[in-house]
Design a protein around this motif. Sequence first.
Motif, PDB file in Angstrom:
ATOM      1  N   ARG A 126       0.862  -1.193   0.000  1.00  0.00           N
ATOM      2  CA  ARG A 126       0.000   0.000   0.000  1.00  0.00           C
ATOM      3  C   ARG A 126       0.891   1.233   0.000  1.00  0.00           C
ATOM      4  O   ARG A 126       1.820   1.359   0.810  1.00  0.00           O
ATOM      5  N   TYR A 147      -0.440  -8.363  -4.967  1.00  0.00           N
ATOM      6  CA  TYR A 147      -1.481  -7.345  -5.046  1.00  0.00           C
ATOM      7  C   TYR A 147      -0.971  -6.014  -4.525  1.00  0.00           C
ATOM      8  O   TYR A 147       0.009  -5.937  -3.784  1.00  0.00           O
ATOM      9  N   SER A 149      -2.859  -2.305  -2.817  1.00  0.00           N
ATOM     10  CA  SER A 149      -4.118  -1.773  -2.281  1.00  0.00           C
ATOM     11  C   SER A 149      -3.904  -0.301  -1.958  1.00  0.00           C
ATOM     12  O   SER A 149      -3.817   0.092  -0.803  1.00  0.00           O
ATOM     13  N   PRO A 191     -12.008  -4.440  -7.484  1.00  0.00           N
ATOM     14  CA  PRO A 191     -10.708  -4.990  -7.890  1.00  0.00           C
ATOM     15  C   PRO A 191     -10.509  -4.975  -9.405  1.00  0.00           C
ATOM     16  O   PRO A 191     -11.435  -5.279 -10.169  1.00  0.00           O
ATOM     17  N   GLU A 209      -4.958  -4.850  -8.274  1.00  0.00           N
ATOM     18  CA  GLU A 209      -5.251  -3.718  -7.401  1.00  0.00           C
ATOM     19  C   GLU A 209      -6.563  -3.953  -6.659  1.00  0.00           C
ATOM     20  O   GLU A 209      -7.586  -4.283  -7.275  1.00  0.00           O
ATOM     21  N   LEU A 210      -6.519  -3.793  -5.338  1.00  0.00           N
ATOM     22  CA  LEU A 210      -7.689  -3.960  -4.486  1.00  0.00           C
ATOM     23  C   LEU A 210      -8.011  -2.600  -3.859  1.00  0.00           C
ATOM     24  O   LEU A 210      -7.491  -2.250  -2.800  1.00  0.00           O
ATOM     25  N   MET A 212      -9.648   0.543  -1.855  1.00  0.00           N
ATOM     26  CA  MET A 212     -10.318   0.648  -0.566  1.00  0.00           C
ATOM     27  C   MET A 212     -11.785   1.004  -0.766  1.00  0.00           C
ATOM     28  O   MET A 212     -12.151   1.617  -1.766  1.00  0.00           O
ATOM     29  N   ASN A 249     -13.272  -3.832   1.072  1.00  0.00           N
ATOM     30  CA  ASN A 249     -11.918  -3.633   1.587  1.00  0.00           C
ATOM     31  C   ASN A 249     -11.952  -2.509   2.630  1.00  0.00           C
ATOM     32  O   ASN A 249     -11.937  -1.321   2.288  1.00  0.00           O
ATOM     33  N   GLU A 251     -10.327  -0.324   5.299  1.00  0.00           N
ATOM     34  CA  GLU A 251      -8.981   0.126   5.666  1.00  0.00           C
ATOM     35  C   GLU A 251      -9.024   1.031   6.888  1.00  0.00           C
ATOM     36  O   GLU A 251      -9.885   1.904   7.001  1.00  0.00           O
ATOM     37  N   LEU A 302      -5.964  -9.715   2.994  1.00  0.00           N
ATOM     38  CA  LEU A 302      -5.879  -9.207   1.625  1.00  0.00           C
ATOM     39  C   LEU A 302      -5.115 -10.165   0.727  1.00  0.00           C
ATOM     40  O   LEU A 302      -5.433 -10.306  -0.466  1.00  0.00           O
TER      41      LEU A 302
END
Length: 313
Positions: A126, A147, A149, A191, A209-210, A212, A249, A251, A302
């Motif tokens: 991240r 991944y 994020s 995503p 890419e995940l 938020m 997701n 965060e 994740l």
Amino acid sequence: MTRIASISVDLDSLPHYCRIHGLPESLLDARARSLVHQVAVPRFRELWDALGVPGTFFAIGEDLESDPVAAAGMRAAHEAGIEVASHSHAHDYALTRRAPDAILADLRRADDVILQATGTRPVGFRAPGYTLNADLYAATQTLGYQYGSSAFPAAPYYAAKAAVMGALALVGRPSRSVLDTPRVLLAPRVPYRPDPANPYRRGTGSVLELPMAVTPALRFPFIGTFATTLPLRSLRGAWRACRRDAFFNFELHGVDVLDATDGIPGELVRQQRDLRVGAGRKLERLREIFGWLRSECDVVTLRDAAGRLSASV
């Protein structure tokens, strides 16, 4: 198809908040500098353990290097089944403005430190300040992350950040934070595989890419700062708006379970408004929200979410 949810916590220590608000880091004594790892990390672990859900910590490499408590805490978290991912080495808000080789060196150093602390190299990343660009995305591909994020396409957050940075500049206390390109506001909210040349657009990049969680249409952010301070009715509305999403997701930050009584200087509390909310109240709110996720979703790290989603994205 069972919905998936993940809970992740960025372990930004208090010096980074001083940088955001243009405050001198000399305000912080040794204990305050380590509060996130000494106090917040155990609180999150207790929450997750009580509800029987896993989580992901995004650790900053230099914190693990300088603080034995932080390194030991991440080792214990990893051994307990919590994912430890990378939040860069120096948490440089201007990382995307550095040369490509400097970006790669920062991420590689963070990987090495996390590997030394936990025995496992991180597979997720991240970006500091959620700011992503082509050079930073290229570094994540080079290092073989599973991944990222970092995408946070939240219009209200973007507007608020711009306003705060402008106000601080006017009073002669400029923030060291960086305002991302407005293109982030058009990034997918679900995503996706990024275009390596423009990671806020769909493409064929190897690092999934995940983003938020933000709501459809208004793209209201569902993150810890708002979850612990807004009326519960507003949060329920945002949660309901996201119910059609296959992945949620959530965060948070370490400070989302801290308050002024934990030993945070008053100057920082006055600038970081959510620190005025009692930690007990915050924990109760998070316990309820985590319960929503557990009751309607399969809550996974994740890393595991990326593994499940990779083939279908």
